[in-house]
Design a protein around this motif. Structure first.
Motif, PDB file in Angstrom:
ATOM      1  N   ASN A  41       0.815  -1.213   0.000  1.00 15.61           N
ATOM      2  CA  ASN A  41       0.000   0.000   0.000  1.00 15.61           C
ATOM      3  C   ASN A  41       0.847   1.261   0.000  1.00 15.61           C
ATOM      4  O   ASN A  41       0.495   2.252  -0.649  1.00 15.61           O
ATOM      5  N   LYS A  42       1.959   1.244   0.717  1.00 12.16           N
ATOM      6  CA  LYS A  42       2.852   2.407   0.736  1.00 12.16           C
ATOM      7  C   LYS A  42       3.351   2.716  -0.672  1.00 12.16           C
ATOM      8  O   LYS A  42       3.327   3.875  -1.110  1.00 12.16           O
ATOM      9  N   ILE A  43       3.798   1.695  -1.385  1.00  8.04           N
ATOM     10  CA  ILE A  43       4.303   1.914  -2.738  1.00  8.04           C
ATOM     11  C   ILE A  43       3.185   2.394  -3.649  1.00  8.04           C
ATOM     12  O   ILE A  43       3.351   3.372  -4.392  1.00  8.04           O
ATOM     13  N   TRP A  44       2.037   1.766  -3.589  1.00  9.60           N
ATOM     14  CA  TRP A  44       0.929   2.182  -4.449  1.00  9.60           C
ATOM     15  C   TRP A  44       0.438   3.584  -4.087  1.00  9.60           C
ATOM     16  O   TRP A  44       0.072   4.360  -4.972  1.00  9.60           O
ATOM     17  N   ASP A  45       0.438   3.937  -2.806  1.00  8.38           N
ATOM     18  CA  ASP A  45       0.078   5.298  -2.404  1.00  8.38           C
ATOM     19  C   ASP A  45       1.029   6.314  -3.030  1.00  8.38           C
ATOM     20  O   ASP A  45       0.593   7.348  -3.558  1.00  8.38           O
ATOM     21  N   VAL A  46       2.308   6.037  -2.968  1.00  6.52           N
ATOM     22  CA  VAL A  46       3.298   6.964  -3.538  1.00  6.52           C
ATOM     23  C   VAL A  46       3.111   7.069  -5.055  1.00  6.52           C
ATOM     24  O   VAL A  46       3.140   8.167  -5.623  1.00  6.52           O
ATOM     25  N   SER A  51      -2.923   8.957   0.108  1.00  7.52           N
ATOM     26  CA  SER A  51      -2.585   8.389   1.409  1.00  7.52           C
ATOM     27  C   SER A  51      -3.781   7.591   1.908  1.00  7.52           C
ATOM     28  O   SER A  51      -4.817   8.172   2.226  1.00  7.52           O
ATOM     29  N   THR A  52      -3.623   6.275   1.946  1.00  7.09           N
ATOM     30  CA  THR A  52      -4.709   5.427   2.423  1.00  7.09           C
ATOM     31  C   THR A  52      -4.501   5.089   3.903  1.00  7.09           C
ATOM     32  O   THR A  52      -3.405   5.217   4.429  1.00  7.09           O
ATOM     33  N   VAL A  53      -5.548   4.645   4.531  1.00 10.23           N
ATOM     34  CA  VAL A  53      -5.514   4.276   5.949  1.00 10.23           C
ATOM     35  C   VAL A  53      -4.701   2.992   6.113  1.00 10.23           C
ATOM     36  O   VAL A  53      -4.831   2.057   5.320  1.00 10.23           O
ATOM     37  N   VAL A  54      -3.879   2.951   7.146  1.00 12.20           N
ATOM     38  CA  VAL A  54      -3.099   1.751   7.457  1.00 12.20           C
ATOM     39  C   VAL A  54      -3.996   0.806   8.254  1.00 12.20           C
ATOM     40  O   VAL A  54      -4.390   1.115   9.382  1.00 12.20           O
ATOM     41  N   LEU A  86      -0.056   2.647  16.164  1.00 11.46           N
ATOM     42  CA  LEU A  86      -0.039   1.815  14.968  1.00 11.46           C
ATOM     43  C   LEU A  86      -0.666   0.445  15.199  1.00 11.46           C
ATOM     44  O   LEU A  86      -0.516  -0.146  16.266  1.00 11.46           O
ATOM     45  N   PRO A  87      -1.353  -0.075  14.173  1.00 16.10           N
ATOM     46  CA  PRO A  87      -2.032  -1.380  14.281  1.00 16.10           C
ATOM     47  C   PRO A  87      -1.104  -2.543  13.899  1.00 16.10           C
ATOM     48  O   PRO A  87      -0.938  -2.883  12.731  1.00 16.10           O
ATOM     49  N   TRP A  88      -0.484  -3.148  14.872  1.00 16.91           N
ATOM     50  CA  TRP A  88       0.521  -4.186  14.647  1.00 16.91           C
ATOM     51  C   TRP A  88      -0.110  -5.561  14.445  1.00 16.91           C
ATOM     52  O   TRP A  88      -1.082  -5.908  15.117  1.00 16.91           O
ATOM     53  N   GLU A 174     -10.464  -0.023  -7.138  1.00 15.94           N
ATOM     54  CA  GLU A 174     -11.271   1.133  -6.773  1.00 15.94           C
ATOM     55  C   GLU A 174     -10.492   2.140  -5.935  1.00 15.94           C
ATOM     56  O   GLU A 174     -10.925   3.277  -5.779  1.00 15.94           O
ATOM     57  N   ILE A 175      -9.365   1.713  -5.384  1.00 14.70           N
ATOM     58  CA  ILE A 175      -8.563   2.590  -4.516  1.00 14.70           C
ATOM     59  C   ILE A 175      -7.414   3.226  -5.284  1.00 14.70           C
ATOM     60  O   ILE A 175      -7.183   4.430  -5.187  1.00 14.70           O
ATOM     61  N   TRP A 176      -6.692   2.424  -6.032  1.00 11.71           N
ATOM     62  CA  TRP A 176      -5.515   2.896  -6.764  1.00 11.71           C
ATOM     63  C   TRP A 176      -5.759   2.816  -8.269  1.00 11.71           C
ATOM     64  O   TRP A 176      -6.366   1.857  -8.755  1.00 11.71           O
ATOM     65  N   SER A 177      -5.232   3.776  -8.995  1.00 10.57           N
ATOM     66  CA  SER A 177      -5.406   3.792 -10.452  1.00 10.57           C
ATOM     67  C   SER A 177      -4.543   2.711 -11.104  1.00 10.57           C
ATOM     68  O   SER A 177      -3.511   2.325 -10.580  1.00 10.57           O
TER      69      SER A 177
END
Length: 183
Positions: A41-46, A51-54, A86-88, A174-177
């Motif tokens: 998700n971090k890579i796709w967000d960048v 910025s998506t929720v963790v 943080l959600p571990w 639906e979240i990332w292009s």
């Protein structure tokens, strides 16, 4: 593009991600990594400049001596004491083969290689203050946002059903292009 260099550049410029890696490194667990959705998700967000929720921070390690879930919960509590917001999620790969009815894993690499889809089968850690990347199927699918099953999930009917249900529920398109999901 050198995907490994790009991944390291992205992670090294993110103070929160670096603090996560430092917290995990501080536990001194055998064969410990941060992986899966948190890294993907971090890579796709960048790549999409969003910025998506963790949902969770996936931490894996490999310890055949103690495979109890109690230890994993204790480790999550230790990480929460360091970074409480943080959600571990901590999982010992020495027991995770049971989840999918596979033969025992022999390392965290083996565990990551048996994640359901290729862009999620990626991990990173700090070793002597240097970033180290683990990617059993390379990083191309991650950076190209191409989702396909890993070999065990592609070749085994029951596991393919798990993969298919998982990608249907996640709705990554639906979240990332430009995400392409192989179905």
């Amino acid at each position: 593009m050198n995907y490994e260099q790009e991944l390291k550049k992205i992670i090294s410029s993110d103070d929160v991600f670096l603090s996560v890696l430092q917290a995990v490194d501080g536990l001194e667990l055998p064969d410990a990594w941060v992986c899966a959705g948190y890294l993907r998700n971090k890579i796709w967000d960048v790549l999409d400049d969003i910025s998506t929720v963790v949902n969770d921070i996936d931490v894996i390690y490999f310890d055949e001596e103690d495979t109890s879930i109690v230890i994993e919960k204790r480790l999550e509590a230790q990480l929460k004491a360091v970074l409480p917001a943080l959600p571990w999620s901590v999982k010992n790969q020495a027991r995770m083969h049971e989840k999918n009815g596979l033969p025992p894993y022999y390392s965290s690499f083996d565990g990551v290689a048996n994640f359901p889809e290729t862009p999620t089968a990626v991990a990173i850690r700090l070793i002597n203050n240097e970033l180290e990347v683990m990617a059993p199927y390379g990083l191309s699918d991650l950076f190209c946002k191409y989702v396909r099953p890993t070999p065990n999930f592609a070749e085994t009917r029951d596991l393919y059903a798990v993969y298919h249900e998982r990608v249907s529920q996640k709705s990554w398109e639906e979240i990332w292009s430009d995400v392409i999901v192989e179905k």
